[in-house]
Design an enzyme around this catalytic site. Structure first.
Site, PDB file in Angstrom:
ATOM      1  N   HIS B  67       0.835  -1.212   0.000  1.00 46.61           N
ATOM      2  CA  HIS B  67       0.000   0.000   0.000  1.00 46.61           C
ATOM      3  C   HIS B  67       0.868   1.259   0.000  1.00 46.61           C
ATOM      4  CE1 HIS B  67      -3.107  -2.886   0.978  1.00 46.61           C
ATOM      5  NE2 HIS B  67      -4.019  -1.945   0.847  1.00 46.61           N
ATOM      6  N   PRO B  68       0.383   2.296  -0.695  1.00 47.95           N
ATOM      7  CA  PRO B  68       1.121   3.565  -0.703  1.00 47.95           C
ATOM      8  C   PRO B  68       0.889   4.318   0.602  1.00 47.95           C
ATOM      9  CG  PRO B  68      -0.972   3.852  -1.812  1.00 47.95           C
ATOM     10  CD  PRO B  68      -0.896   2.393  -1.430  1.00 47.95           C
ATOM     11  N   GLU B  86      -8.297   7.842  -6.428  1.00 46.51           N
ATOM     12  CA  GLU B  86      -9.674   8.276  -6.180  1.00 46.51           C
ATOM     13  C   GLU B  86      -9.986   8.303  -4.686  1.00 46.51           C
ATOM     14  OE1 GLU B  86     -11.350   6.465 -10.410  1.00 46.51           O
ATOM     15  OE2 GLU B  86     -12.098   5.639  -8.514  1.00 46.51           O
ATOM     16  N   GLU B  87      -9.535   7.267  -3.979  1.00 46.60           N
ATOM     17  CA  GLU B  87      -9.835   7.179  -2.546  1.00 46.60           C
ATOM     18  C   GLU B  87      -9.132   8.285  -1.761  1.00 46.60           C
ATOM     19  OE1 GLU B  87     -10.401   2.345  -3.015  1.00 46.60           O
ATOM     20  OE2 GLU B  87      -8.585   3.144  -2.103  1.00 46.60           O
ATOM     21  N   GLN B  88      -7.869   8.536  -2.098  1.00 47.53           N
ATOM     22  CA  GLN B  88      -7.134   9.584  -1.370  1.00 47.53           C
ATOM     23  C   GLN B  88      -7.705  10.964  -1.694  1.00 47.53           C
ATOM     24  OE1 GLN B  88      -3.010   9.519  -0.599  1.00 47.53           O
ATOM     25  NE2 GLN B  88      -2.775   7.298  -0.782  1.00 47.53           N
ATOM     26  N   PHE B 119       0.883   2.930   7.343  1.00 46.85           N
ATOM     27  CA  PHE B 119      -0.451   3.179   7.913  1.00 46.85           C
ATOM     28  C   PHE B 119      -1.497   2.978   6.818  1.00 46.85           C
ATOM     29  CE2 PHE B 119      -3.837   6.412   8.594  1.00 46.85           C
ATOM     30  CZ  PHE B 119      -4.301   6.005   9.835  1.00 46.85           C
ATOM     31  N   ILE B 121      -5.593   2.854   5.948  1.00 48.00           N
ATOM     32  CA  ILE B 121      -6.938   3.186   6.433  1.00 48.00           C
ATOM     33  C   ILE B 121      -7.859   3.258   5.222  1.00 48.00           C
ATOM     34  CG2 ILE B 121      -6.570   5.710   6.308  1.00 48.00           C
ATOM     35  CD1 ILE B 121      -8.227   5.863   8.977  1.00 48.00           C
ATOM     36  N   CYS B 122      -9.090   2.849   5.429  1.00 48.80           N
ATOM     37  CA  CYS B 122     -10.086   2.913   4.352  1.00 48.80           C
ATOM     38  C   CYS B 122     -10.549   4.362   4.241  1.00 48.80           C
ATOM     39  CB  CYS B 122     -11.245   1.963   4.669  1.00 48.80           C
ATOM     40  SG  CYS B 122     -12.537   1.992   3.421  1.00 48.80           S
ATOM     41  N   ALA B 123      -9.900   5.107   3.343  1.00 47.17           N
ATOM     42  CA  ALA B 123     -10.120   6.556   3.276  1.00 47.17           C
ATOM     43  C   ALA B 123     -11.553   6.899   2.885  1.00 47.17           C
ATOM     44  CB  ALA B 123      -9.127   7.187   2.288  1.00 47.17           C
TER      45      ALA B 123
END
Lengths: 174, 174
Positions: B67-68, B86-88, B119, B121-123
């Site tokens: 993951h980034p 898209e999520e970020q 870290f 997390i489901c943004a």
């Protein structure tokens, strides 16, 4: 790069450099970082192989399914990974006659229909003639034997990719 | 796309469509194809989760390491996957003030130094304020707890990506 330099890499740099030693499976590279320090390149390779061996059968099939066809769609559309492109070119897969291209396409389809994963071969240690023979012959194998054979080829490819990355600038250090 | 259409996909199309539901881990998607047919989208999701749960600890760490960083190097250099971008963006990570950007960079580094994975997390189910709080708080967790938490977040992200791909054109079919 000697092994102490490999061991000093952050996980991000380690994955950036070695993330495709198993085709499109950076998960495996990222997992084995946990086992550092490695005492040698062979130890790094062995850790990757052990991770692969410990996967369930579906996971091994998953690894095979992340591989492109030989002389297939990805080669023609330019979407092969750099490593695969070089390996397929070295085996002459990018310069087939139209009869050869038709034959390999037919055999690839037959293989995938039979096994549910693609024909995988370490193209760098073989040549076109042997690839044709193996592709025909291996279509006749039992599924379990062929999966084991595909994973053996994945490990050979991985070994050569690792050596190419680590030994290119320091041939005697590992 | 209804589940019968999903079940009818070749492994190549299945991996092309669903290969990034777990970030940069097409191996997982390619592995679960073995378990088709799926009776529902939930069954497909459950099979992915079971595959993840059966991995050794190093494999779970490997997933996290694919993951980034939030608002990190990949976002700034334009090398995020489409899904991550898209999520970020939805969580406002692409429009931080310079003070916010410095703070998240410092906390990301602290987190990675402490745990050896980023870290996660489901943004899409949170907002900037909560991300800041979690990033600070989770740095204090024990390593095992934080790995379990990261994998929970991976599964939430996977669920939303699956739903986005399957339900977008047929909301009531699965």
């Amino acid at each position: 790069m000697d092994i102490s330099a490999v061991n000093a890499l952050s996980y991000e740099d380690f994955v950036n450099i070695f993330g495709n030693v198993v085709e499109k499976c950076p998960l495996i590279t990222a997992a084995v970082w946990t086992s550092r320090p490695f005492i040698s390149l062979n130890a790094l390779e062995a850790t990757i192989n052990e991770f692969i061996d410990a996967l369930p059968e579906s996971g091994k099939e998953g690894i095979l399914r992340c591989h492109p066809d030989l002389a297939g769609r990805d080669l023609h559309s330019g979407t092969l990974t750099r490593e695969s492109r070089e390996e397929q070119a070295r085996a002459g897969m990018d310069a087939l006659s139209s009869a050869e291209a038709s034959r390999v396409a037919r055999l690839n389809e037959e293989y995938k229909r039979r096994f549910g994963f693609p024909f995988v071969i370490c193209a760098r240690t073989t040549d076109k003639t042997r690839i044709w023979r193996e592709l025909s012959e291996r279509c006749q194998n039992a599924r379990a034997a062929e999966m084991a054979r595909g994973i053996e080829e994945v490990k050979k490819i991985c070994r050569l990719r690792l050596q190419g990355l680590v030994l290119s600038d320091a041939p005697n250090k590992l």
